[in-house]
Structures are given as C-alpha cells and as structure tokens.
Design a protein around this motif. Structure first.
Motif, short mmCIF file in Angstrom:
data_model
loop_
_atom_site.label_atom_id
_atom_site.label_comp_id
_atom_site.label_asym_id
_atom_site.label_seq_id
_atom_site.Cartn_x
_atom_site.Cartn_y
_atom_site.Cartn_z
N ARG A 28 5.32 54.04 12.23
CA ARG A 28 5.41 52.98 11.25
C ARG A 28 4.48 51.85 11.64
O ARG A 28 4.25 51.59 12.80
CB ARG A 28 6.85 52.49 11.13
N SER A 29 3.97 51.17 10.64
CA SER A 29 2.92 50.19 10.86
C SER A 29 3.44 48.75 10.85
O SER A 29 4.51 48.47 10.33
CB SER A 29 1.87 50.35 9.75
N SER A 30 2.63 47.85 11.40
CA SER A 30 2.92 46.43 11.28
C SER A 30 2.50 45.93 9.90
O SER A 30 2.90 44.86 9.48
CB SER A 30 2.21 45.64 12.37
N ASN A 31 1.68 46.72 9.21
CA ASN A 31 1.28 46.43 7.83
C ASN A 31 2.40 46.93 6.93
O ASN A 31 2.32 47.99 6.35
CB ASN A 31 -0.04 47.12 7.52
N ARG A 32 3.49 46.15 6.84
CA ARG A 32 4.68 46.64 6.17
C ARG A 32 5.11 45.73 5.05
O ARG A 32 4.90 44.53 5.08
CB ARG A 32 5.82 46.82 7.17
N ILE A 33 5.76 46.37 4.07
CA ILE A 33 6.44 45.63 3.02
C ILE A 33 7.93 45.76 3.25
O ILE A 33 8.66 44.79 3.28
CB ILE A 33 6.01 46.11 1.63
N LEU A 34 8.42 46.99 3.44
CA LEU A 34 9.83 47.20 3.78
C LEU A 34 9.95 47.66 5.22
O LEU A 34 10.32 46.90 6.10
CB LEU A 34 10.48 48.22 2.83
N THR A 35 9.63 48.93 5.48
CA THR A 35 9.82 49.47 6.82
C THR A 35 8.54 49.89 7.51
O THR A 35 8.57 50.26 8.67
CB THR A 35 10.77 50.68 6.78
N GLY A 36 7.40 49.87 6.83
CA GLY A 36 6.13 50.23 7.44
C GLY A 36 5.80 51.70 7.38
O GLY A 36 4.81 52.14 7.97
N VAL A 37 6.60 52.50 6.67
CA VAL A 37 6.36 53.94 6.59
C VAL A 37 5.05 54.24 5.88
O VAL A 37 4.20 54.98 6.39
CB VAL A 37 7.53 54.65 5.88
N LEU A 44 13.67 57.05 2.74
CA LEU A 44 14.69 56.78 3.76
C LEU A 44 14.61 57.81 4.90
O LEU A 44 14.77 57.45 6.07
CB LEU A 44 16.08 56.78 3.13
N LEU A 45 14.37 59.06 4.57
CA LEU A 45 14.23 60.08 5.60
C LEU A 45 13.03 59.80 6.50
O LEU A 45 13.12 59.90 7.72
CB LEU A 45 14.10 61.46 4.95
N LEU A 46 11.91 59.42 5.89
CA LEU A 46 10.73 59.09 6.69
C LEU A 46 10.97 57.86 7.56
O LEU A 46 10.48 57.78 8.68
CB LEU A 46 9.52 58.87 5.78
N THR A 47 11.74 56.91 7.05
CA THR A 47 12.07 55.71 7.83
C THR A 47 12.83 56.08 9.10
O THR A 47 12.60 55.52 10.16
CB THR A 47 12.90 54.73 6.99
N VAL A 48 13.71 57.06 8.98
CA VAL A 48 14.51 57.49 10.14
C VAL A 48 13.67 58.34 11.09
O VAL A 48 13.76 58.20 12.31
CB VAL A 48 15.76 58.26 9.67
N LEU A 49 12.82 59.20 10.55
CA LEU A 49 12.09 60.16 11.37
C LEU A 49 10.85 59.61 12.05
O LEU A 49 10.51 60.03 13.16
CB LEU A 49 11.70 61.39 10.53
N ILE A 50 10.15 58.69 11.41
CA ILE A 50 8.90 58.16 11.97
C ILE A 50 9.23 57.00 12.90
O ILE A 50 9.90 56.04 12.52
CB ILE A 50 7.94 57.71 10.85
N VAL A 108 12.99 59.66 -9.14
CA VAL A 108 13.26 58.37 -8.49
C VAL A 108 14.19 58.54 -7.30
O VAL A 108 13.90 58.07 -6.19
CB VAL A 108 13.83 57.35 -9.49
N VAL A 109 15.30 59.24 -7.49
CA VAL A 109 16.26 59.43 -6.39
C VAL A 109 15.62 60.25 -5.28
O VAL A 109 15.77 59.93 -4.10
CB VAL A 109 17.55 60.10 -6.92
N PHE A 110 14.88 61.29 -5.64
CA PHE A 110 14.21 62.13 -4.64
C PHE A 110 13.20 61.30 -3.83
O PHE A 110 13.12 61.41 -2.61
CB PHE A 110 13.52 63.30 -5.33
#
Length: 100
Positions: A9-18, A55-61, A47-49
């Motif tokens: 994840r990056s420091s160039n983030r809006i929410l989590t940086g993913v 969210l999955l990428l936020t947890v995994l990365i 949209v839900v997918f």
C-alpha cells in the motif's frame, strides 16, 4: 539484477493506499488506476463485488513501512510518517527489590 518489486500500500492514498500501491507497482499514474477501478466497480451489478475486492486487497496487501498509520482513514492524530510509537529502553540493569 535489482531487488524484487513488492506490492504494498502506498503513501499516495485516499482511503487505504491499495490503488496507489498498485499504480506504483506497475509504474502508472494512481489517478488512472482509481478511475479504472471506479468505472469497473459502478458497472451494473458489480458495486458490491468491487467493494469486497477492495476490502480484501486492503487486508492482503501490506502497508508501506514508512507510512504505517494508526487509523483506517489516514491516521489523523497518530504518529507522523517515520515516527515510532514504540519506546526503547537502554542500559537496563536488574536488581532485587527484596534486599535487606
């Protein structure tokens, strides 16, 4: 050969940086990745997918070591970049407190 690139994840983030991290990994503009993600996410029925994938990428990365924050939305009130909340002890000696 140079070191392996790591997806993080990056420091160039809006929410989590993913999405910023994905853009840095592939060497493209983060805004372009964000626009593509939004277009694919708002496509009818996805949209839900799209949100679940995000969210999955936020947890995994993993988060970039220099940009770890204490909060989900950018760490307001937390330590600044590069600062640690861990306290270190130096020159510690042990003594018995029951000496008579």
């Amino acid at each position: 050969m140079k070191g392996k690139r790591r997806l993080k994840r990056s420091s160039n983030r809006i929410l989590t940086g993913v999405l910023g991290g994905i853009a840095e990994y592939f060497g493209i503009d983060a805004t372009l990745v964000r626009i593509i993600f939004v277009i694919l996410t708002i496509f009818p029925g996805h949209v839900v997918f799209g949100l679940l994938i995000y969210l999955l990428l936020t947890v995994l990365i993993h988060d970039d070591v220099d940009t770890q924050r204490s909060s989900f939305f950018g760490g307001f009130g937390g330590p600044k970049t590069g600062q640690s909340t861990r306290k270190e002890l130096h020159d510690v000696t042990e003594e018995d407190s029951d000496k008579k």
